[in-house]
Write a protein that holds these residues in place. Structure first.
Motif, PDB file in Angstrom:
ATOM      1  N   GLN A   3       1.118  -0.649   0.062  1.00  0.00           N
ATOM      2  CA  GLN A   3      -0.144   0.328   0.125  1.00  0.00           C
ATOM      3  C   GLN A   3       0.892   1.457   0.176  1.00  0.00           C
ATOM      4  OE1 GLN A   3      -2.821   1.165   3.554  1.00  0.00           O
ATOM      5  NE2 GLN A   3      -4.164   0.353   2.161  1.00  0.00           N
ATOM      6  N   ILE A   4       0.314   2.448  -1.281  1.00  0.00           N
ATOM      7  CA  ILE A   4       1.066   3.399  -0.384  1.00  0.00           C
ATOM      8  C   ILE A   4      -0.330   4.684  -0.510  1.00  0.00           C
ATOM      9  CG2 ILE A   4       3.303   3.069  -1.575  1.00  0.00           C
ATOM     10  CD1 ILE A   4       1.298   4.315  -4.249  1.00  0.00           C
ATOM     11  N   CYS A   5       0.058   5.581  -0.220  1.00  0.00           N
ATOM     12  CA  CYS A   5      -0.872   6.597  -0.289  1.00  0.00           C
ATOM     13  C   CYS A   5      -0.858   8.262  -0.237  1.00  0.00           C
ATOM     14  CB  CYS A   5      -0.759   6.997   1.468  1.00  0.00           C
ATOM     15  SG  CYS A   5      -0.976   6.518   2.484  1.00  0.00           S
ATOM     16  N   VAL A   6      -1.833   8.314  -1.350  1.00  0.00           N
ATOM     17  CA  VAL A   6      -1.531   9.472  -2.565  1.00  0.00           C
ATOM     18  C   VAL A   6      -2.580  11.082  -1.411  1.00  0.00           C
ATOM     19  CG1 VAL A   6      -2.571  10.197  -4.440  1.00  0.00           C
ATOM     20  CG2 VAL A   6      -1.566   7.756  -4.044  1.00  0.00           C
ATOM     21  N   GLY A  27      11.796  16.867   2.750  1.00  0.00           N
ATOM     22  CA  GLY A  27      11.977  16.474   4.225  1.00  0.00           C
ATOM     23  C   GLY A  27      11.406  15.343   4.077  1.00  0.00           C
ATOM     24  N   ARG A  28      11.674  14.479   3.148  1.00  0.00           N
ATOM     25  CA  ARG A  28      11.514  13.394   3.397  1.00  0.00           C
ATOM     26  C   ARG A  28       9.826  12.397   3.613  1.00  0.00           C
ATOM     27  NH1 ARG A  28      15.451  10.093   0.343  1.00  0.00           N
ATOM     28  NH2 ARG A  28      17.705  10.739   0.078  1.00  0.00           N
ATOM     29  N   LEU A  29       9.152  13.279   3.195  1.00  0.00           N
ATOM     30  CA  LEU A  29       7.410  12.744   3.776  1.00  0.00           C
ATOM     31  C   LEU A  29       7.070  12.489   2.244  1.00  0.00           C
ATOM     32  CD1 LEU A  29       6.682  16.166   5.621  1.00  0.00           C
ATOM     33  CD2 LEU A  29       7.568  13.858   7.126  1.00  0.00           C
ATOM     34  N   ALA A  30       7.476  12.893   1.454  1.00  0.00           N
ATOM     35  CA  ALA A  30       6.934  12.797   0.303  1.00  0.00           C
ATOM     36  C   ALA A  30       8.150  11.214  -0.656  1.00  0.00           C
ATOM     37  CB  ALA A  30       5.549  13.049  -0.425  1.00  0.00           C
ATOM     38  N   ALA A  31       7.282  11.100  -0.937  1.00  0.00           N
ATOM     39  CA  ALA A  31       9.117  10.346  -2.271  1.00  0.00           C
ATOM     40  C   ALA A  31       8.698  11.176  -3.735  1.00  0.00           C
ATOM     41  CB  ALA A  31       8.827   9.114  -2.918  1.00  0.00           C
ATOM     42  N   PRO A  63       1.873   5.039   4.537  1.00  0.00           N
ATOM     43  CA  PRO A  63       1.538   4.952   5.417  1.00  0.00           C
ATOM     44  C   PRO A  63       2.605   5.358   6.621  1.00  0.00           C
ATOM     45  CG  PRO A  63       1.491   2.505   4.012  1.00  0.00           C
ATOM     46  CD  PRO A  63       2.285   3.786   3.573  1.00  0.00           C
ATOM     47  N   ASP A  64       3.569   4.790   6.922  1.00  0.00           N
ATOM     48  CA  ASP A  64       4.009   4.808   8.406  1.00  0.00           C
ATOM     49  C   ASP A  64       4.658   7.303   8.241  1.00  0.00           C
ATOM     50  OD1 ASP A  64       5.913   4.589   6.594  1.00  0.00           O
ATOM     51  OD2 ASP A  64       7.269   4.610   8.540  1.00  0.00           O
ATOM     52  N   ARG A  65       4.443   7.716   6.724  1.00  0.00           N
ATOM     53  CA  ARG A  65       4.844   8.793   6.969  1.00  0.00           C
ATOM     54  C   ARG A  65       3.522   9.656   6.952  1.00  0.00           C
ATOM     55  NH1 ARG A  65       8.904  10.794   9.078  1.00  0.00           N
ATOM     56  NH2 ARG A  65       9.699  12.087   6.940  1.00  0.00           N
ATOM     57  N   LEU A  66       2.201   9.142   6.603  1.00  0.00           N
ATOM     58  CA  LEU A  66       1.221   9.928   6.274  1.00  0.00           C
ATOM     59  C   LEU A  66       0.624  11.020   6.991  1.00  0.00           C
ATOM     60  CD1 LEU A  66      -0.798  10.478   3.958  1.00  0.00           C
ATOM     61  CD2 LEU A  66      -2.697   9.028   5.648  1.00  0.00           C
ATOM     62  N   SER A  67       0.998  10.740   8.017  1.00  0.00           N
ATOM     63  CA  SER A  67       0.559  11.741   9.101  1.00  0.00           C
ATOM     64  C   SER A  67       1.744  13.206   9.219  1.00  0.00           C
ATOM     65  CB  SER A  67       0.457  11.212  10.911  1.00  0.00           C
ATOM     66  OG  SER A  67      -0.231   9.972  10.955  1.00  0.00           O
ATOM     67  N   ALA A  68       2.794  12.833   9.863  1.00  0.00           N
ATOM     68  CA  ALA A  68       3.459  14.010   9.612  1.00  0.00           C
ATOM     69  C   ALA A  68       3.499  14.818   8.306  1.00  0.00           C
ATOM     70  CB  ALA A  68       5.247  13.513   9.503  1.00  0.00           C
ATOM     71  N   LEU A  69       3.379  14.072   7.178  1.00  0.00           N
ATOM     72  CA  LEU A  69       3.066  14.524   5.915  1.00  0.00           C
ATOM     73  C   LEU A  69       1.900  15.679   5.523  1.00  0.00           C
ATOM     74  CD1 LEU A  69       3.257  15.326   2.735  1.00  0.00           C
ATOM     75  CD2 LEU A  69       2.339  13.655   2.190  1.00  0.00           C
ATOM     76  N   VAL A  70       0.341  15.202   6.471  1.00  0.00           N
ATOM     77  CA  VAL A  70      -0.943  16.281   6.458  1.00  0.00           C
ATOM     78  C   VAL A  70      -0.436  16.835   7.766  1.00  0.00           C
ATOM     79  CG1 VAL A  70      -2.925  15.926   7.089  1.00  0.00           C
ATOM     80  CG2 VAL A  70      -2.314  14.464   5.535  1.00  0.00           C
ATOM     81  N   ASP A  71       0.517  17.232   8.534  1.00  0.00           N
ATOM     82  CA  ASP A  71       0.680  17.925   9.593  1.00  0.00           C
ATOM     83  C   ASP A  71       1.908  18.824   8.616  1.00  0.00           C
ATOM     84  OD1 ASP A  71      -0.164  16.721  11.053  1.00  0.00           O
ATOM     85  OD2 ASP A  71       1.472  15.951  12.271  1.00  0.00           O
TER      86      ASP A  71
END
Length: 106
Positions: A3-6, A27-31, A63-71
Motif C-alpha cells: 500500500q501507498i498513500c496519495v 523533507g522525505r515526507l513524500a517520495a 503509510p507510516d509517513r502520512l501523518s507527518a506529511l498531512v501535518d
C-alpha cells in the motif's frame, strides 16, 4: 500488494504548489510530488458561491509517513481551510511501492 498513500491538495498559485511539493520531497515526507495544471474550482465560502483558479499537488508517500506529511501541508498551506484528501491505494508495481517506502525515510 503493498500500500501507498496519495495525498492531494489545491492552492491558489503555481509558486505555492511548487514550494509545497519541494518541501515535502526534500523533507522525505513524500517520495514524489506532482503539480497539476490549472483547474477552476467552484465552492461555497462565507455564505456565497465563489470560483477561483487553483493548482493541484499530489504527493506519494508511505503509510507510516502520512501523518507527518498531512501535518506539514496543514502548517504550510495558505488557505484557512485547506483541502487535504488522502487515498490509500494498492500499488500494482511492488518495485514502485518499495521505491516510495525507501525515499520517505528520514
Amino acid at each position: 500488494m503493498q500500500q501507498i498513500c496519495v495525498v492531494t491538495t489545491v492552492v491558489d498559485a503555481r509558486s505555492v504548489a511548487d514550494v509545497l511539493a519541494a518541501a515535502a520531497v526534500a523533507g522525505r515526507l513524500a517520495a514524489c510530488a506532482q503539480v497539476g495544471g490549472q483547474v477552476d474550482s467552484t465552492y461555497w465560502w462565507r455564505s456565497g458561491v465563489e470560483t477561483s483558479t487553483e493548482w493541484s499537488v499530489q504527493f506519494k508517500t508511505s503509510p507510516d509517513r502520512l501523518s507527518a506529511l498531512v501535518d506539514q501541508i496543514r502548517v504550510s498551506h495558505p488557505y484557512e481551510v485547506p483541502e487535504i484528501l488522502v487515498s490509500r491505494v494498492a500499488s500494482g508495481n511492488p518495485d514502485y511501492a518499495t521505491w516510495v517506502f525507501e525515499h520517505t525515510r528520514p
